[in-house]
Design an enzyme around this catalytic site. Structure first.
Site, PDB file in Angstrom:
ATOM      1  N   THR A 120      43.508   3.368  22.318  1.00  0.00           N
ATOM      2  CA  THR A 120      42.529   2.715  23.096  1.00  0.00           C
ATOM      3  C   THR A 120      42.025   3.113  24.256  1.00  0.00           C
ATOM      4  OG1 THR A 120      43.803   0.588  22.558  1.00  0.00           O
ATOM      5  CG2 THR A 120      42.113   0.257  24.166  1.00  0.00           C
ATOM      6  N   TYR A 121      42.647   3.955  24.935  1.00  0.00           N
ATOM      7  CA  TYR A 121      42.330   4.630  26.311  1.00  0.00           C
ATOM      8  C   TYR A 121      42.089   6.148  26.089  1.00  0.00           C
ATOM      9  CZ  TYR A 121      42.505  -0.018  28.341  1.00  0.00           C
ATOM     10  OH  TYR A 121      42.419  -1.385  28.569  1.00  0.00           O
ATOM     11  N   ASP A 230      46.669  -6.363  18.651  1.00  0.00           N
ATOM     12  CA  ASP A 230      45.840  -5.035  17.609  1.00  0.00           C
ATOM     13  C   ASP A 230      46.771  -4.642  16.560  1.00  0.00           C
ATOM     14  OD1 ASP A 230      43.773  -3.729  16.827  1.00  0.00           O
ATOM     15  OD2 ASP A 230      43.834  -2.091  18.289  1.00  0.00           O
ATOM     16  N   SER A 462      71.963  -9.263  31.459  1.00  0.00           N
ATOM     17  CA  SER A 462      71.121 -10.452  30.798  1.00  0.00           C
ATOM     18  C   SER A 462      71.900 -11.060  29.883  1.00  0.00           C
ATOM     19  CB  SER A 462      69.953  -9.481  30.045  1.00  0.00           C
ATOM     20  OG  SER A 462      70.638  -8.854  28.863  1.00  0.00           O
ATOM     21  N   GLU A 499      69.158  19.304  43.643  1.00  0.00           N
ATOM     22  CA  GLU A 499      70.407  18.510  44.197  1.00  0.00           C
ATOM     23  C   GLU A 499      70.045  16.833  44.395  1.00  0.00           C
ATOM     24  OE1 GLU A 499      72.666  21.374  47.494  1.00  0.00           O
ATOM     25  OE2 GLU A 499      70.742  20.384  48.028  1.00  0.00           O
ATOM     26  N   ASP A 538      79.581  17.781  50.413  1.00  0.00           N
ATOM     27  CA  ASP A 538      78.284  17.995  51.173  1.00  0.00           C
ATOM     28  C   ASP A 538      77.477  16.677  50.986  1.00  0.00           C
ATOM     29  OD1 ASP A 538      77.467  18.206  48.504  1.00  0.00           O
ATOM     30  OD2 ASP A 538      76.468  20.137  48.832  1.00  0.00           O
ATOM     31  N   GLU A 545      78.070  20.288  39.767  1.00  0.00           N
ATOM     32  CA  GLU A 545      78.910  19.055  39.868  1.00  0.00           C
ATOM     33  C   GLU A 545      78.571  17.900  38.997  1.00  0.00           C
ATOM     34  OE1 GLU A 545      79.969  19.032  44.589  1.00  0.00           O
ATOM     35  OE2 GLU A 545      77.898  18.668  44.045  1.00  0.00           O
TER      36      GLU A 545
END
Length: 554
Positions: A120-121, A230, A462, A499, A538, A545
């Site tokens: 469409t776009y 559509d 939910s 990180e 840290d 990690e």
């Protein structure tokens, strides 16, 4: 965009996953060395489970009977651990993992020269991730050509909220000064329209396979107050070229939300052959999709449309009258049940027109049992994966959800089939009772604290288990390749500096998924999640990690 837009730094990404310059290798070696001397204060239950799974694979290959006994032997231990999860109310939404970025798309993807199709776009291109070599589809939309930017934003919003095997997946978005890019799953099987042209028409057995998917996805959309507007064969793609490939609905450019009170929409939208009569008057409801589905159903059984003419004006005139027939020779061998379902879809009065849920219960589907009605069984390994998932750390669960979301359907074929089998009512998600029934029908003994297990799988709270939730919990660890691990890491590492920080994880977890501002309690929870896997203390998580957390060698 609803999500925070950030600049992505390609050089850091390349260092981590591709070229790995010397300084980064030295940095990683240094971290490995330091990690050996650090006594971790946190126990990785998920890591223990991963090691235990490797042992089970060896047992299974040598002695299948002993394998099941070994599984049952470990059940009590896992049941005890599950009890401790009863008070864990950690919930999250996968929507937050679909991020929006600013920057040059071609720094990250190689695009094909020729478009795969037009929506469409804008145009859709085949694209390859430069780092991971994963193929995607990219919809490229020019901002200058966008006449209604809010409507386009709505298309993105709708796609972010959808999670169904028959809906194209939106993975991320990019934006630069001139264009907006939607990164989606790549379908390689071609349009349903092309298959109709090639075959002329489908036998009823295969037609039931296609139409059940169409009615299922419409039921899913309509339950969520979304009308596609559509529906046509050009907007359904086969995921691959296999004979039993699922179809995916695409192009939500004309889709709209409707309310629960009057359901009315007024914008004229659609394609002449498939548009419902009420749309032409400018006052219609969500059942316009059912009319379009009825037209499509008619076409795949005979090879031509019920309403036709030499021009759009003639076609629309026929649509308004709503008159069609089953007189052609193509209809001689078509069942009365199929014709009845078409009639119920092509009822002029939308109030009397069948809805998607009713269509799925029509006698035709019971008579023409297609691929969805196969006797699907879940093996004991799937149940073990459920238990393993329930015992994962919070960050591990987030990562598994992203991996399930980013994985292509080729890797998930069996799980996808199981999910569709369990989804008896075609709502696009499964109830806890449906999962329980599926396990029992497969001859599997339900574990103690089964309600706790289900609550852990239902990650957004939910009350039903969505498609990606099911995949994340059922996914076998053998699918955890470095590419998929990095896909998850890249989502968390918002600024791409290699990180994951507290601020980034909080943004991913809460932005767009939480009413009001992020509280100190939220921040503290995120800090705790990082501490659980931060081996060098840290306050951040690097890729090494992260891989250690997922038990994948770097």
């Amino acid at each position: 965009m609803n999500q925070l837009c950030v600049e992505r730094n390609l050089s850091i990404s390349t260092a981590y996953i591709k070229s790995k310059p010397k300084k980064y290798i030295e940095r990683i070696k240094k971290k490995k060395s330091s990690n050996k001397s650090i006594k971790s204060q946190h126990k990785f239950e998920g890591s223990k489970i991963a090691n235990k799974n490797n042992e089970l694979k060896d047992i299974k290959s040598k002695d299948p009977k002993h394998y099941e006994n070994h599984i049952n032997k470990n059940t009590k231990h896992k049941d005890i651990l599950l009890k401790s999860k009863r008070s864990d109310n950690f919930k999250f939404s996968r929507r937050g993992f679909i991020l929006s970025f600013t920057g040059n798309l071609e720094d990250f993807y190689n695009l094909s020269e020729e478009p795969l199709g037009k929506g469409t776009y804008g145009c859709v291109y085949k694209a390859t991730d430069k780092l991971l070599k994963i193929q995607r589809a990219v919809k490229v939309v020019s901002k200058k050509k966008l006449k209604n930017i809010p409507r386009f934003r709505q298309e993105i919003d709708i796609m972010k909220n959808l999670d169904h095997p028959n809906v194209i997946k939106l993975l991320e978005t990019f934006e630069d000064e001139e264009q907006i890019y939607l990164i989606m799953d790549l379908c390689t099987g071609g349009e349903l329209f092309d298959k109709i042209i090639k075959k002329g028409s489908f036998v009823e057995m295969y037609a039931s396979f296609i139409m059940k998917q169409i009615f299922s996805v419409l039921n899913y959309l309509h339950i969520r107050n979304i009308c596609h507007r559509d529906i046509k064969p050009e907007n359904f793609l086969f995921y691959d070229k296999s004979t039993e490939s699922l179809i995916k609905i695409i192009d939500f450019g004309l889709a709209a939300y409707f309310n629960d009170i009057d359901y009315e929409m007024k914008t004229k939208a659609g394609t002449p052959y498939y548009v419902a009569p009420q749309v032409l008057t400018g006052c219609y409801d969500y059942k316009c999709d059912l009319w379009s589905a009825g037209v499509l159903f008619y076409i795949i059984l005979c090879g031509y449309p019920p309403f036709y003419g030499e021009s759009d004006h003639e076609i629309l005139s026929m649509v308004k009258k709503g008159k069609y027939n089953f007189k052609g020779k193509e209809w001689n061998n078509i069942s009365e049940e199929a014709k009845d379902l078409i009639k119920r879809c092509l009822t002029i009065d939308s109030g009397k027109r069948i809805n998607a849920s009713e269509a799925l219960k029509h006698p035709w589907f019971k008579k023409k049992k297609g691929s969805f009605n196969l006797d699907v069984k879940m093996d004991i390994h799937v149940l073990e994966n459920f238990k393993n998932y329930a015992l994962l750390l919070k960050l591990q669960k987030l990562a598994m959800t992203i991996i399930a979301q980013q994985s292509n359907d080729y890797d998930l074929q069996q799980l996808k089939t199981v999910f569709l089998y369990l989804d008896e009512d075609g709502k696009g998600n499964i109830t806890k009772n449906q999962l329980k029934k599926g396990l029992e029908n497969s001859g599997l003994k339900l574990p103690q604290n089964f309600d706790v297990l289900l609550d852990q799988i239902d990650s957004d709270g939910s009350g039903r288990i969505d498609y990606t939730e099911f995949l994340a919990a059922a996914l076998d660890r053998k699918h955890l390749s470095k590419k998929l691990i990095y896909c998850a890491f890249r989502v968390f590492d918002v600024d791409n500096d290699g990180e994951i920080t507290t601020a980034e994880l909080a943004h991913i977890l809460y932005n767009g998924n939480k009413k009001g501002s992020i509280t100190q309690k939220d921040v503290n929870q995120v800090k705790k999640m990082i501490q659980e896997v931060d081996k060098n203390n840290d306050g951040k998580i690097d890729f090494y990690e992260f891989c250690e957390m997922m038990k994948l060698k770097y």
